[in-house]
Design an enzyme around this catalytic site. Structure first.
Site, PDB file in Angstrom:
ATOM      1  N   LYS A  87      83.212  29.263  26.111  1.00  0.00           N
ATOM      2  CA  LYS A  87      81.937  28.784  26.633  1.00  0.00           C
ATOM      3  C   LYS A  87      81.574  27.441  26.008  1.00  0.00           C
ATOM      4  CE  LYS A  87      77.618  30.328  25.451  1.00  0.00           C
ATOM      5  NZ  LYS A  87      76.506  29.405  25.584  1.00  0.00           N
ATOM      6  N   ASP A 108      77.978  26.528  30.239  1.00  0.00           N
ATOM      7  CA  ASP A 108      76.645  27.144  30.135  1.00  0.00           C
ATOM      8  C   ASP A 108      75.586  26.063  29.949  1.00  0.00           C
ATOM      9  OD1 ASP A 108      74.676  29.067  29.889  1.00  0.00           O
ATOM     10  OD2 ASP A 108      75.065  29.417  27.758  1.00  0.00           O
ATOM     11  N   LYS A 135      72.790  25.967  31.862  1.00  0.00           N
ATOM     12  CA  LYS A 135      71.490  26.554  32.258  1.00  0.00           C
ATOM     13  C   LYS A 135      70.639  25.540  33.030  1.00  0.00           C
ATOM     14  CE  LYS A 135      71.279  29.820  28.390  1.00  0.00           C
ATOM     15  NZ  LYS A 135      72.329  29.346  27.489  1.00  0.00           N
ATOM     16  N   HIS A 177      68.172  23.696  35.319  1.00  0.00           N
ATOM     17  CA  HIS A 177      66.810  24.090  35.707  1.00  0.00           C
ATOM     18  C   HIS A 177      66.065  22.810  36.076  1.00  0.00           C
ATOM     19  CE1 HIS A 177      62.964  26.509  34.393  1.00  0.00           C
ATOM     20  NE2 HIS A 177      62.913  26.076  35.624  1.00  0.00           N
ATOM     21  N   ASP A 178      66.083  22.482  37.374  1.00  0.00           N
ATOM     22  CA  ASP A 178      65.444  21.242  37.816  1.00  0.00           C
ATOM     23  C   ASP A 178      65.152  21.391  39.305  1.00  0.00           C
ATOM     24  OD1 ASP A 178      64.647  18.482  38.021  1.00  0.00           O
ATOM     25  OD2 ASP A 178      65.942  18.037  36.321  1.00  0.00           O
ATOM     26  N   PRO A 230      65.775  21.221  43.343  1.00  0.00           N
ATOM     27  CA  PRO A 230      67.025  21.543  44.057  1.00  0.00           C
ATOM     28  C   PRO A 230      67.972  20.360  44.221  1.00  0.00           C
ATOM     29  CG  PRO A 230      65.178  22.622  45.121  1.00  0.00           C
ATOM     30  CD  PRO A 230      64.587  21.757  44.046  1.00  0.00           C
ATOM     31  N   THR A 246      68.365  17.618  42.422  1.00  0.00           N
ATOM     32  CA  THR A 246      69.008  17.230  41.158  1.00  0.00           C
ATOM     33  C   THR A 246      70.072  18.249  40.771  1.00  0.00           C
ATOM     34  OG1 THR A 246      66.950  16.203  40.480  1.00  0.00           O
ATOM     35  CG2 THR A 246      68.524  16.669  38.735  1.00  0.00           C
ATOM     36  N   THR A 270      68.164  35.873  25.750  1.00  0.00           N
ATOM     37  CA  THR A 270      68.192  37.010  24.819  1.00  0.00           C
ATOM     38  C   THR A 270      67.397  36.712  23.546  1.00  0.00           C
ATOM     39  OG1 THR A 270      70.381  36.153  24.283  1.00  0.00           O
ATOM     40  CG2 THR A 270      70.305  38.164  25.546  1.00  0.00           C
ATOM     41  N   GLN A 321      68.448  35.713  17.715  1.00  0.00           N
ATOM     42  CA  GLN A 321      68.487  36.616  18.871  1.00  0.00           C
ATOM     43  C   GLN A 321      67.496  37.766  18.693  1.00  0.00           C
ATOM     44  OE1 GLN A 321      69.796  35.817  21.512  1.00  0.00           O
ATOM     45  NE2 GLN A 321      71.914  35.146  21.411  1.00  0.00           N
ATOM     46  N   ARG A 378      78.297  33.840  17.251  1.00  0.00           N
ATOM     47  CA  ARG A 378      78.390  33.850  15.793  1.00  0.00           C
ATOM     48  C   ARG A 378      79.038  35.096  15.212  1.00  0.00           C
ATOM     49  NH1 ARG A 378      72.289  31.821  15.718  1.00  0.00           N
ATOM     50  NH2 ARG A 378      72.428  33.041  17.628  1.00  0.00           N
TER      51      ARG A 378
HETATM   52  O1  C5P Z   1      75.881  33.398  18.439  1.00  0.00           O
HETATM   53  P1  C5P Z   1      75.375  34.265  19.541  1.00  0.00           P
HETATM   54  O2  C5P Z   1      76.291  35.429  19.850  1.00  0.00           O
HETATM   55  O3  C5P Z   1      73.953  34.668  19.357  1.00  0.00           O
HETATM   56  O4  C5P Z   1      75.445  33.312  20.818  1.00  0.00           O
HETATM   57  C1  C5P Z   1      75.051  33.721  22.075  1.00  0.00           C
HETATM   58  C2  C5P Z   1      75.439  32.696  23.086  1.00  0.00           C
HETATM   59  O5  C5P Z   1      75.012  33.134  24.362  1.00  0.00           O
HETATM   60  C3  C5P Z   1      74.784  31.325  22.860  1.00  0.00           C
HETATM   61  O6  C5P Z   1      75.773  30.356  23.147  1.00  0.00           O
HETATM   62  C4  C5P Z   1      73.661  31.241  23.871  1.00  0.00           C
HETATM   63  O7  C5P Z   1      73.496  29.957  24.398  1.00  0.00           O
HETATM   64  C5  C5P Z   1      74.149  32.186  24.977  1.00  0.00           C
HETATM   65  N1  C5P Z   1      73.113  32.839  25.761  1.00  0.00           N
HETATM   66  C6  C5P Z   1      72.163  33.681  25.227  1.00  0.00           C
HETATM   67  N2  C5P Z   1      71.211  34.272  26.032  1.00  0.00           N
HETATM   68  C7  C5P Z   1      71.208  34.037  27.343  1.00  0.00           C
HETATM   69  C8  C5P Z   1      72.192  33.208  27.896  1.00  0.00           C
HETATM   70  C9  C5P Z   1      73.142  32.618  27.076  1.00  0.00           C
HETATM   71  O8  C5P Z   1      72.175  33.929  24.032  1.00  0.00           O
HETATM   72  N3  C5P Z   1      70.344  34.651  28.120  1.00  0.00           N
END
Ligand code: C5P
Length: 232
Positions: free
Chosen positions: A32, A59, A61, A63-64, A66, A68, A118, A188, A209
């Protein structure tokens, strides 16, 4: 199982990303590239990962408005990533525009709608004026993603609810926020054990991580794969 794991390269330097890839690419096929690495290394890092025969989950994400987002998707399509994320809170028209641009420019590229980060819990959502339950919010946003033609969603295992039954495969469910009991929560809030994520119907889990911060990520991933395999 190996094909269902996405390792998040949440680092800023190409050299650090390359080290992680070198240690894990015999076990993992998807990497990713998120905002951190993309904003420092740009398209080149995506091209480099692809040149190693690996797959890229981009990834960003998006968000703008349509227009763009659809033009951005067309630009991204040239890199041929396997999956790209857009934010469902951008609304149905934005999601439809993203999907249409992907189908026209590189149909193999999956468009995934991020539902609720998350890192957001009930209190943070409440402070943004969102007062429905997280499960209901994810369920509404999943419906929006599905109705707009997205290929799947990204959400926490804790908020998944009945979504898997309502939207069976090939609609994809990608679950980040994965932790083993000994791992730190860090920023998280909605974490889940990898086995639980698969049990709930994840097509892919995103590991950051809990793998990349370990001294020997190659051993950490092997252990995690064994835990998941033995849980069936
Ligand atoms: O290190 P960790 O496992 O917390 O990383 C989670 C990864 O998932 C990060 O790269 C984060 O950008 C991504 N992510 C997230 N929650 C979301 C979508 C993506 O944590 N809803």
């Amino acid at each position: 199982m190996e094909d269902k794991i996405i390792v998040a390269l949440d680092v800023s330097e190409k050299e650090r990303a390359e080290k992680i890839i070198e240690k894990l690419s015999s076990s993992v096929k998807y990497f990713k590239v998120g905002l951190e690495l993309y904003s420092s290394e740009g398209n080149n890092i995506v091209k480099e990962i692809k040149s190693k025969g690996l797959r890229v989950f981009l990834d960003l994400k998006l968000h703008d408005i349509p227009n763009t987002v659809s033009n951005t998707i067309r630009n991204i399509a040239e890199l041929k990533p396997s999956m790209v994320t857009v934010h469902t809170l951008g609304g149905g028209q934005m999601l439809e525009a993203a999907v249409a641009a992907a189908r026209e420019s590189y149909p193999e590229m999956k468009i995934l709608g991020v539902t609720v980060l998350t890192s957001l819990d009930k209190k943070s959502l409440f402070s943004m004026g969102i007062e429905i339950s997280e499960k209901d919010l994810v369920s509404k946003l999943a419906k929006l993603a599905f109705d707009s033609g997205c290929d799947g969603i990204v959400c926490s295992a804790q908020d998944l609810g009945d979504i898997r039954e309502e939207y069976p495969p090939p609609f994809l469910v990608v679950i980040p926020g994965i932790r083993l009991p000994e791992d730190e929560l860090a920023d998280q809030r909605k974490v889940s054990h990898p086995c639980l994520a698969f049990e709930k119907g994840a097509d892919f889990i995103v590991l950051g991580r809990s793998i990349t911060n370990k001294e020997q990520p190659e051993l950490a991933i092997k252990r995690l794969l064994e835990i998941c395999k033995s849980a069936g």
